[in-house]
Design a protein around this motif. Structure first.
Motif, PDB file in Angstrom:
ATOM      1  N   LYS A 141       2.981   8.309   1.461  1.00 18.67           N
ATOM      2  CA  LYS A 141       3.104   9.307   2.515  1.00 18.67           C
ATOM      3  C   LYS A 141       2.352   8.899   3.782  1.00 18.67           C
ATOM      4  CE  LYS A 141       5.467  12.754   0.610  1.00 18.67           C
ATOM      5  NZ  LYS A 141       6.664  13.353   1.229  1.00 18.67           N
ATOM      6  N   SER A 142       3.026   9.084   4.911  1.00 28.54           N
ATOM      7  CA  SER A 142       2.459   8.837   6.243  1.00 28.54           C
ATOM      8  C   SER A 142       2.120   7.371   6.495  1.00 28.54           C
ATOM      9  CB  SER A 142       1.204   9.692   6.480  1.00 28.54           C
ATOM     10  OG  SER A 142       1.503  11.066   6.293  1.00 28.54           O
ATOM     11  N   GLY A 143       2.500   6.489   5.586  1.00 27.90           N
ATOM     12  CA  GLY A 143       2.173   5.079   5.744  1.00 27.90           C
ATOM     13  C   GLY A 143       3.172   4.348   6.613  1.00 27.90           C
ATOM     14  N   GLY A 144       2.737   3.229   7.178  1.00 28.10           N
ATOM     15  CA  GLY A 144       3.593   2.395   8.003  1.00 28.10           C
ATOM     16  C   GLY A 144       4.019   1.141   7.269  1.00 28.10           C
ATOM     17  N   HIS A 145       4.231   0.055   8.034  1.00 25.76           N
ATOM     18  CA  HIS A 145       4.730  -1.188   7.458  1.00 25.76           C
ATOM     19  C   HIS A 145       3.699  -1.866   6.563  1.00 25.76           C
ATOM     20  CE1 HIS A 145       7.630  -4.369   7.176  1.00 25.76           C
ATOM     21  NE2 HIS A 145       6.829  -5.281   7.709  1.00 25.76           N
ATOM     22  N   TRP A 146       2.419  -1.521   6.743  1.00 20.67           N
ATOM     23  CA  TRP A 146       1.347  -2.051   5.900  1.00 20.67           C
ATOM     24  C   TRP A 146       0.732  -0.938   5.059  1.00 20.67           C
ATOM     25  CZ3 TRP A 146      -0.361  -7.260   5.933  1.00 20.67           C
ATOM     26  CH2 TRP A 146       0.287  -8.081   6.857  1.00 20.67           C
ATOM     27  N   ALA A 147       1.554  -0.011   4.639  1.00 18.56           N
ATOM     28  CA  ALA A 147       1.049   1.159   3.920  1.00 18.56           C
ATOM     29  C   ALA A 147       0.296   0.780   2.650  1.00 18.56           C
ATOM     30  CB  ALA A 147       2.209   2.094   3.573  1.00 18.56           C
ATOM     31  N   PHE A 148       0.701  -0.280   1.985  1.00 14.34           N
ATOM     32  CA  PHE A 148       0.060  -0.663   0.724  1.00 14.34           C
ATOM     33  C   PHE A 148      -1.397  -1.064   0.925  1.00 14.34           C
ATOM     34  CE2 PHE A 148       2.103  -4.264   2.640  1.00 14.34           C
ATOM     35  CZ  PHE A 148       1.223  -5.324   2.472  1.00 14.34           C
ATOM     36  N   LEU A 149      -1.751  -1.545   2.114  1.00 13.35           N
ATOM     37  CA  LEU A 149      -3.154  -1.830   2.411  1.00 13.35           C
ATOM     38  C   LEU A 149      -3.839  -0.628   3.049  1.00 13.35           C
ATOM     39  CD1 LEU A 149      -3.118  -5.525   3.694  1.00 13.35           C
ATOM     40  CD2 LEU A 149      -3.651  -4.656   1.408  1.00 13.35           C
ATOM     41  N   GLU A 150      -3.091   0.137   3.849  1.00 15.67           N
ATOM     42  CA  GLU A 150      -3.642   1.344   4.456  1.00 15.67           C
ATOM     43  C   GLU A 150      -4.073   2.341   3.372  1.00 15.67           C
ATOM     44  OE1 GLU A 150      -0.373   2.677   6.756  1.00 15.67           O
ATOM     45  OE2 GLU A 150      -0.441   1.001   8.172  1.00 15.67           O
ATOM     46  N   GLN A 151      -3.338   2.375   2.264  1.00 21.28           N
ATOM     47  CA  GLN A 151      -3.633   3.277   1.155  1.00 21.28           C
ATOM     48  C   GLN A 151      -3.872   2.443  -0.102  1.00 21.28           C
ATOM     49  OE1 GLN A 151      -0.793   6.563   0.939  1.00 21.28           O
ATOM     50  NE2 GLN A 151      -0.340   6.369   3.118  1.00 21.28           N
ATOM     51  N   TRP A 152      -4.787   1.491   0.025  1.00 17.26           N
ATOM     52  CA  TRP A 152      -4.962   0.499  -1.019  1.00 17.26           C
ATOM     53  C   TRP A 152      -5.383   1.103  -2.356  1.00 17.26           C
ATOM     54  CZ3 TRP A 152      -3.493  -3.359  -3.366  1.00 17.26           C
ATOM     55  CH2 TRP A 152      -4.276  -4.022  -4.321  1.00 17.26           C
ATOM     56  N   GLY A 153      -6.232   2.112  -2.363  1.00 17.44           N
ATOM     57  CA  GLY A 153      -6.665   2.692  -3.623  1.00 17.44           C
ATOM     58  C   GLY A 153      -5.500   3.176  -4.465  1.00 17.44           C
ATOM     59  N   LEU A 154      -4.587   3.908  -3.851  1.00 16.29           N
ATOM     60  CA  LEU A 154      -3.407   4.397  -4.556  1.00 16.29           C
ATOM     61  C   LEU A 154      -2.508   3.236  -4.952  1.00 16.29           C
ATOM     62  CD1 LEU A 154      -1.426   6.536  -5.542  1.00 16.29           C
ATOM     63  CD2 LEU A 154      -0.628   6.806  -3.174  1.00 16.29           C
ATOM     64  N   CYS A 155      -2.298   2.314  -4.024  1.00 15.67           N
ATOM     65  CA  CYS A 155      -1.414   1.189  -4.305  1.00 15.67           C
ATOM     66  C   CYS A 155      -1.946   0.347  -5.469  1.00 15.67           C
ATOM     67  CB  CYS A 155      -1.254   0.327  -3.056  1.00 15.67           C
ATOM     68  SG  CYS A 155      -0.110  -1.050  -3.258  1.00 15.67           S
ATOM     69  N   ALA A 156      -3.247   0.129  -5.518  1.00 15.89           N
ATOM     70  CA  ALA A 156      -3.839  -0.655  -6.603  1.00 15.89           C
ATOM     71  C   ALA A 156      -3.552  -0.019  -7.961  1.00 15.89           C
ATOM     72  CB  ALA A 156      -5.347  -0.786  -6.388  1.00 15.89           C
ATOM     73  N   ARG A 157      -3.627   1.312  -8.034  1.00 14.08           N
ATOM     74  CA  ARG A 157      -3.346   1.990  -9.305  1.00 14.08           C
ATOM     75  C   ARG A 157      -1.876   1.846  -9.691  1.00 14.08           C
ATOM     76  NH1 ARG A 157      -6.872   5.654  -6.795  1.00 14.08           N
ATOM     77  NH2 ARG A 157      -5.191   7.085  -6.177  1.00 14.08           N
ATOM     78  N   VAL A 158      -1.002   1.911  -8.711  1.00  9.42           N
ATOM     79  CA  VAL A 158       0.426   1.738  -8.975  1.00  9.42           C
ATOM     80  C   VAL A 158       0.704   0.324  -9.480  1.00  9.42           C
ATOM     81  CG1 VAL A 158       2.709   1.622  -7.884  1.00  9.42           C
ATOM     82  CG2 VAL A 158       1.158   3.497  -7.321  1.00  9.42           C
ATOM     83  N   LEU A 159       0.125  -0.672  -8.826  1.00  5.77           N
ATOM     84  CA  LEU A 159       0.340  -2.050  -9.231  1.00  5.77           C
ATOM     85  C   LEU A 159      -0.209  -2.300 -10.641  1.00  5.77           C
ATOM     86  CD1 LEU A 159      -0.545  -3.949  -5.926  1.00  5.77           C
ATOM     87  CD2 LEU A 159       1.726  -3.677  -6.933  1.00  5.77           C
ATOM     88  N   ASP A 160      -1.397  -1.791 -10.902  1.00  6.04           N
ATOM     89  CA  ASP A 160      -1.992  -1.983 -12.235  1.00  6.04           C
ATOM     90  C   ASP A 160      -1.114  -1.365 -13.324  1.00  6.04           C
ATOM     91  OD1 ASP A 160      -4.105  -3.271 -11.048  1.00  6.04           O
ATOM     92  OD2 ASP A 160      -5.491  -1.553 -11.179  1.00  6.04           O
ATOM     93  N   SER A 161      -0.581  -0.203 -13.064  1.00  6.63           N
ATOM     94  CA  SER A 161       0.290   0.459 -14.030  1.00  6.63           C
ATOM     95  C   SER A 161       1.562  -0.345 -14.266  1.00  6.63           C
ATOM     96  CB  SER A 161       0.636   1.866 -13.550  1.00  6.63           C
ATOM     97  OG  SER A 161       1.535   2.501 -14.428  1.00  6.63           O
ATOM     98  N   PHE A 162       2.171  -0.825 -13.192  1.00  3.11           N
ATOM     99  CA  PHE A 162       3.415  -1.578 -13.316  1.00  3.11           C
ATOM    100  C   PHE A 162       3.190  -2.912 -14.026  1.00  3.11           C
ATOM    101  CE2 PHE A 162       6.514  -4.607 -11.328  1.00  3.11           C
ATOM    102  CZ  PHE A 162       7.672  -4.050 -11.866  1.00  3.11           C
ATOM    103  N   LEU A 163       2.110  -3.574 -13.713  1.00  7.14           N
ATOM    104  CA  LEU A 163       1.862  -4.904 -14.294  1.00  7.14           C
ATOM    105  C   LEU A 163       1.348  -4.842 -15.718  1.00  7.14           C
ATOM    106  CD1 LEU A 163       0.354  -6.698 -11.166  1.00  7.14           C
ATOM    107  CD2 LEU A 163       2.635  -6.983 -12.162  1.00  7.14           C
ATOM    108  N   SER A 164       0.820  -3.701 -16.134  1.00 10.58           N
ATOM    109  CA  SER A 164       0.346  -3.578 -17.512  1.00 10.58           C
ATOM    110  C   SER A 164       1.484  -3.211 -18.452  1.00 10.58           C
ATOM    111  CB  SER A 164      -0.755  -2.525 -17.608  1.00 10.58           C
ATOM    112  OG  SER A 164      -0.240  -1.241 -17.312  1.00 10.58           O
TER     113      SER A 164
END
Length: 251
Positions: A228-251
């Protein structure tokens, strides 16, 4: 941090090689190198061997001799992986890096046997153009033709035309950008077989959310995470949330 130099297809570049475990290849976006993503890459290296090359013409890597399309970038990546004898289980790319992965994985003859694919605000779909845009392009081409007898004025016109990325690029990379943004890799989407995670900024103006929704619909089994509200670099702008998503997907 382990950064190495390598020469692929006659072009010198650098790559990051950190961590251990299942292999993960990361491809950066346009106009930057892997060093713009260190927060994410170092996090991923806690569970994976992360390899991230600088693609030709970006991040300090040598430019290609002529303008490239996504096919040439995909070929470069294939030769890079072969040189390292590296067979990644996971492929990840941001923006233009995602475009390269779409070309690679959407073409059955070149697809890598990776199990998972992560696309972060990926490029690859031809943008929808308004009538105003086409009128602007037509006016530019007319002005460029009219100024042919006046090289200095024509050069000034060309210097001020196009996006910031286009204006900042060298002549070869300008040609490359023009070729890339006019490609439409949409027909390749149904051929992607890896389990695919899409992460997208809600307010991305470079690769709009509509592109992410189309990829979610046309890549078999793909899932889209909206930041939400993120731009083209949203995954770094909201890194905490993105990290949890990546960890879930990769596990």
């Amino acid at each position: 941090m382990l950064t190495r130099d390598i020469r692929i297809d006659g072009l010198s570049t650098q790559y990051l090689d950190i961590g251990s475990g299942p292999g993960l290849l990361f491809l950066h976006g346009w106009g930057v190198g892997f060093d713009s993503y260190l927060v994410m890459l170092e996090h991923l290296a806690k569970t994976h061997r992360v390899v991230a090359p600088n693609l030709p013409g970006m991040g300090g890597a040598q430019e290609p001799p002529v303008a490239w399309r996504s096919t040439e970038f995909a070929g470069f990546v294939t030769h890079f992986l072969s040189a390292l004898s590296f067979a990644p289980d996971v492929l990840a790319g941001h923006s233009n890096g995602g475009r390269t992965l779409l070309r690679l994985q959407g073409t059955p003859q070149t697809a890598l046997p990776a199990k998972k694919l992560i696309l972060l605000d990926s490029a690859g779909l031809r943008p929808k153009r308004s009538a105003r845009y086409h009128m602007k392009v037509a006016c530019y081409k007319t002005a460029k033709w009219a100024l042919t007898p006046f090289p200095a004025l024509k050069a000034r016109l060309q210097k001020n035309a196009g996006s910031a990325d286009y204006r900042a690029a060298s002549p070869v990379m300008r040609g490359t950008l023009s070729l890339l943004v006019n490609e439409d890799l949409g027909p390749l989407l149904p051929h992607i077989r890896a389990s695919t995670l899409l992460i997208w900024g809600e307010n991305d103006t470079a690769t709009p959310l509509s592109d992410g929704r189309r990829m979610e619909k046309e890549i078999p089994g793909a899932g889209l995470v909206l930041l939400k509200s993120g731009g083209h670099w949203a995954f770094l702008e909201q890194w905490g949330l993105c990290a949890r998503v990546l960890d879930s997907f990769l596990s």
